[in-house]
Write a protein that holds these residues in place. Sequence first.
Motif, PDB file in Angstrom:
ATOM      1  N   UNK A   1      50.401  45.637  81.423  1.00 34.07           N
ATOM      2  CA  UNK A   1      51.500  46.382  80.817  1.00 34.07           C
ATOM      3  C   UNK A   1      51.305  46.488  79.302  1.00 34.07           C
ATOM      4  N   UNK A   2      50.941  45.379  78.680  1.00 28.43           N
ATOM      5  CA  UNK A   2      50.696  45.408  77.232  1.00 28.43           C
ATOM      6  C   UNK A   2      49.462  46.254  76.920  1.00 28.43           C
ATOM      7  N   UNK A   3      48.444  46.174  77.777  1.00 33.16           N
ATOM      8  CA  UNK A   3      47.237  46.964  77.565  1.00 33.16           C
ATOM      9  C   UNK A   3      47.536  48.452  77.613  1.00 33.16           C
ATOM     10  N   UNK A   4      48.404  48.868  78.553  1.00 35.99           N
ATOM     11  CA  UNK A   4      48.776  50.281  78.634  1.00 35.99           C
ATOM     12  C   UNK A   4      49.512  50.731  77.373  1.00 35.99           C
ATOM     13  N   UNK A   5      50.321  49.845  76.811  1.00 37.22           N
ATOM     14  CA  UNK A   5      51.010  50.187  75.561  1.00 37.22           C
ATOM     15  C   UNK A   5      50.007  50.376  74.429  1.00 37.22           C
ATOM     16  N   UNK A   6      48.977  49.548  74.416  1.00 35.76           N
ATOM     17  CA  UNK A   6      47.941  49.691  73.378  1.00 35.76           C
ATOM     18  C   UNK A   6      47.111  50.954  73.583  1.00 35.76           C
ATOM     19  N   UNK A   7      46.946  51.383  74.824  1.00 34.80           N
ATOM     20  CA  UNK A   7      46.092  52.533  75.124  1.00 34.80           C
ATOM     21  C   UNK A   7      46.746  53.861  74.768  1.00 34.80           C
ATOM     22  N   UNK A   8      48.060  53.855  74.595  1.00 40.42           N
ATOM     23  CA  UNK A   8      48.760  55.119  74.333  1.00 40.42           C
ATOM     24  C   UNK A   8      48.258  55.749  73.038  1.00 40.42           C
ATOM     25  N   UNK A   9      48.249  57.075  73.026  1.00 41.14           N
ATOM     26  CA  UNK A   9      47.853  57.838  71.829  1.00 41.14           C
ATOM     27  C   UNK A   9      46.463  57.450  71.341  1.00 41.14           C
ATOM     28  N   UNK A  10      45.539  57.390  72.306  1.00 42.63           N
ATOM     29  CA  UNK A  10      44.133  57.084  71.987  1.00 42.63           C
ATOM     30  C   UNK A  10      44.017  55.780  71.206  1.00 42.63           C
ATOM     31  N   UNK A  11      44.535  54.732  71.879  1.00 41.67           N
ATOM     32  CA  UNK A  11      44.509  53.384  71.293  1.00 41.67           C
ATOM     33  C   UNK A  11      45.272  53.348  69.968  1.00 41.67           C
ATOM     34  N   UNK A  12      46.364  54.140  69.902  1.00 43.00           N
ATOM     35  CA  UNK A  12      47.189  54.202  68.695  1.00 43.00           C
ATOM     36  C   UNK A  12      46.339  54.535  67.464  1.00 43.00           C
ATOM     37  N   UNK A  13      45.436  55.488  67.654  1.00 41.19           N
ATOM     38  CA  UNK A  13      44.530  55.843  66.564  1.00 41.19           C
ATOM     39  C   UNK A  13      43.556  54.719  66.257  1.00 41.19           C
ATOM     40  N   UNK A  14      43.196  53.974  67.289  1.00 39.33           N
ATOM     41  CA  UNK A  14      42.263  52.834  67.211  1.00 39.33           C
ATOM     42  C   UNK A  14      42.875  51.621  66.519  1.00 39.33           C
ATOM     43  N   UNK A  15      44.142  51.717  66.077  1.00 38.06           N
ATOM     44  CA  UNK A  15      44.759  50.548  65.459  1.00 38.06           C
ATOM     45  C   UNK A  15      45.001  49.434  66.476  1.00 38.06           C
ATOM     46  N   UNK A  16      45.102  49.817  67.740  1.00 39.25           N
ATOM     47  CA  UNK A  16      45.339  48.818  68.788  1.00 39.25           C
ATOM     48  C   UNK A  16      44.039  48.362  69.445  1.00 39.25           C
ATOM     49  N   UNK A  17      42.899  48.704  68.854  1.00 34.81           N
ATOM     50  CA  UNK A  17      41.616  48.348  69.476  1.00 34.81           C
ATOM     51  C   UNK A  17      41.414  46.840  69.526  1.00 34.81           C
ATOM     52  N   UNK A  18      41.687  46.177  68.421  1.00 39.26           N
ATOM     53  CA  UNK A  18      41.466  44.726  68.368  1.00 39.26           C
ATOM     54  C   UNK A  18      42.417  43.980  69.298  1.00 39.26           C
ATOM     55  N   UNK A  19      43.729  44.289  69.328  1.00 37.96           N
ATOM     56  CA  UNK A  19      44.600  43.639  70.327  1.00 37.96           C
ATOM     57  C   UNK A  19      44.154  43.915  71.763  1.00 37.96           C
ATOM     58  N   UNK A  20      43.701  45.152  72.027  1.00 36.61           N
ATOM     59  CA  UNK A  20      43.231  45.467  73.374  1.00 36.61           C
ATOM     60  C   UNK A  20      42.005  44.642  73.726  1.00 36.61           C
ATOM     61  N   UNK A  21      41.120  44.453  72.753  1.00 40.02           N
ATOM     62  CA  UNK A  21      39.943  43.615  72.996  1.00 40.02           C
ATOM     63  C   UNK A  21      40.341  42.198  73.386  1.00 40.02           C
ATOM     64  N   UNK A  22      41.310  41.637  72.671  1.00 37.29           N
ATOM     65  CA  UNK A  22      41.760  40.287  72.983  1.00 37.29           C
ATOM     66  C   UNK A  22      42.381  40.206  74.366  1.00 37.29           C
ATOM     67  N   UNK A  23      43.134  41.246  74.741  1.00 41.18           N
ATOM     68  CA  UNK A  23      43.756  41.254  76.067  1.00 41.18           C
ATOM     69  C   UNK A  23      42.693  41.287  77.159  1.00 41.18           C
ATOM     70  N   UNK A  24      41.680  42.133  76.984  1.00 40.95           N
ATOM     71  CA  UNK A  24      40.611  42.204  77.987  1.00 40.95           C
ATOM     72  C   UNK A  24      39.889  40.865  78.117  1.00 40.95           C
ATOM     73  N   UNK A  25      39.632  40.213  77.005  1.00 39.81           N
ATOM     74  CA  UNK A  25      38.934  38.929  77.059  1.00 39.81           C
ATOM     75  C   UNK A  25      39.821  37.844  77.662  1.00 39.81           C
ATOM     76  N   UNK A  26      41.125  37.889  77.390  1.00 43.02           N
ATOM     77  CA  UNK A  26      42.038  36.919  77.997  1.00 43.02           C
ATOM     78  C   UNK A  26      42.111  37.123  79.505  1.00 43.02           C
ATOM     79  N   UNK A  27      42.054  38.366  79.953  1.00 43.32           N
ATOM     80  CA  UNK A  27      42.059  38.628  81.390  1.00 43.32           C
ATOM     81  C   UNK A  27      40.804  38.062  82.047  1.00 43.32           C
ATOM     82  N   UNK A  28      39.669  38.195  81.352  1.00 46.78           N
ATOM     83  CA  UNK A  28      38.423  37.632  81.885  1.00 46.78           C
ATOM     84  C   UNK A  28      38.517  36.115  81.963  1.00 46.78           C
ATOM     85  N   UNK A  29      39.047  35.492  80.918  1.00 43.72           N
ATOM     86  CA  UNK A  29      39.166  34.034  80.901  1.00 43.72           C
ATOM     87  C   UNK A  29      40.143  33.533  81.952  1.00 43.72           C
ATOM     88  N   UNK A  30      41.152  34.371  82.251  1.00 45.03           N
ATOM     89  CA  UNK A  30      42.119  33.986  83.285  1.00 45.03           C
ATOM     90  C   UNK A  30      41.615  34.266  84.694  1.00 45.03           C
TER      91      UNK A  30
END
Length: 753
Positions: free
Chosen positions: A211-240
């Motif tokens: 759900x948080x990842x989808x929020x970050x993905x909106x508007x082309x990663x919020x103009x890439x401003x949400x790229x770093x938070x999205x990266x952390x979310x993807x890595x946390x999902x892998x660790x989980x």
Amino acid sequence: MIPLNNWKQLACLLLIQSLQTSSAWSPTSRALHSNKRRVTVATFSSSEALSFEAPGSTEAATTTVSLTNDENNDENDDITTNTMREQLTRDLISKLRFRELHAELLKRNLPMDGTTSTLRERLRQHMLSSSNDLECVVSAKGEEECISLEQFTDMKVTFTDDSKPDREIKYLIEEIETSATQKHWKTATRKLKQMTRRYKETTIDESVYLLVLEACMANRMQGARASEPARKILEQMVEAGYSIPEKEGNYCIQNSIGMTGTDSTHQGFGGLDTALAMLGALKEAKTNIKLETYERIVTALAKEGSIDHAMELLRNVVADRTETPPLNTFAAVANACIPVTTTEKADQVMSLLAYTKAAGYNLDDIASSEDGRSILASGVIAAERLGNAALGLRLLTAASKAQDCEPDKGDVLVALHSSDAQRACTRIHKRAIVQAVEDGSQWKLAVRLLELMLERGLRPSNWIWRNVVTCCAKAEKSKKSTALLMDWITLSEDNKADKPPLSVFNSVINTCEICGEQDLTLLVLDAMKKTHNTDGNLITFNIALKRLAKSGNYAACEGIIIGMLQSKIEPSVVSYTTAIAACVSGEVKQPQLAYEWIKRMRARKVFPNVITYNTAIAACLDGKLESSMLASKLAAEMVADVDRQLVDEEAAQADEYTDVVPNAATKMLARQAMEQLKENWKSGDIEKREATDTIRVPLRQLIDFQKTEAAQLAREKYAQRKLLEEDQALATSTAEAELDYSTAQSVHRTAEV
């Protein structure tokens, strides 16, 4: 329960607040430049632990406080980045980006697999275990002791909450879901970060991450401003242990990379390191990575100049995944290799061409697109840098086979693709022409290469034109050499080439004379007069003399030499020798005129050489006693000139135009003159004794010259001279000199017979 107004409790709360807000205090901070320093640590024993009632909670919270102080904070600003990397701290490790982490791990021979947080923790543990620094601490009781870094690091501000967290966890999840649903990605990611840090033992549901990842993905990663938070979310999902959806994972990578600027960011947000970290997370989760994702990363790496990394990913896509990237991906990597003028990068272009073929592309067809022409142009440039002219020509030939190329043929567009490509194509053709010219039998190849240069819009230099025309002339191809010369003249009139020099005209005229092409000779003479506004130079007149000498027209030869003098062109030994040859070729030999020419050339400070003397002696072989006597006189003068050449140091440096030493032809002609003299005394024209004692003596000296010490000395000097000439000779000038000398020599040999 301690009342809130207790002074110890107030002091503790104020101290905790200063810890969280002040940059001058940090539980784990250390001075990089100092291995040992004094730090005061304030501790509260368990009996003195402060308990207070947190707002909104009925549970008691116990707080233990440990404090450290960095006294040398100001001096840290002077430490260079390299020194900081060598003395990595926890704070610095936290700031390293994905590829920087890989570099530091590689430097220390540590594994490089895992997410960004895993890599950072691995590096922290290594730095902690390898550090031998000691910290001096002072306890609350005033006792000083030195402890290890690991022990010192454990002395930090800790908060122990004994209350039940279920209610707050539920509250945080509700806030995260609400913010994510409303696309408030900053709030959602901040709450998620707060939850993962405060409740590490709590398992967060996969749906919350998505759900948080989808929020970050909106508007082309919020103009890439949400790229770093999205990266952390993807890595946390892998660790989980969660899987990453293919669509969301690839979307995050593709939109984290900017297509403008060399850093591949969106105005400083996102970028290659973030995308590569996401790529690593997708690989860990075994999520399918789309071809478009690899294309974006490879193109960005090439733009940045990370060619090795780009080639590695490209090979993985083509060889391991057996997929076919678009040509623009190959073109981006190829173009990135060209500015680096090293052999290694040229070899990488060759590998790139191999990958292009392995991906299913035909090099004979790709020139129909701009990206394909860019790849072939890079290949030609790399081939020229590697000195492989054959490969460069092969790539241009492949480009010429492409269909539907606009506005010109494929090889023309490749050759003119850039200034580097144009320069490389010119050099490749020049090298191939040089090889063809050096092998005299390859005149057809040299001509074809010159024609290809013109077809491909390249401008051959005068050196190339001269060598190809001279090569055809040496092969006695009069028509082809004339045609090339006419083309050269036409281009010079259109300012697309320089004027052909007179030496080239002379070479072609000489070839036409040898081949008996009188019409072509006149055509070239007219073109020379039109181009240079002159009737020619010394060699041109010598060629005209040769033509007249063949027919025995000695009177016309005399007129030519007079015309040369009037044009202020000094006749050479070749000119006079050719005029003497005319005295031999006619129906009636003219020995007196031949000897007159020798006297005239001496008067002009032009001295006869061995071929001149041979030709004059040949003119004396008409059976008359006067001619035999004249031949004897010429032989005596020749012997005198030989003695002078062997004694005089300056004359000893004679070349093939001034050498007087008798040769085999001289010996043969002297024998014929002696036979003629013998017939003269048999017929009663002269007494035998007189003939043998006077007239025959110089002729005998020429015959016996090879047996004398002078001959041996002459041979030694000749060997030394030839060695010096070979060291100083130039290919083009030597070729033209041979043509010039052959003009006279062919007449001389005719005279000898």
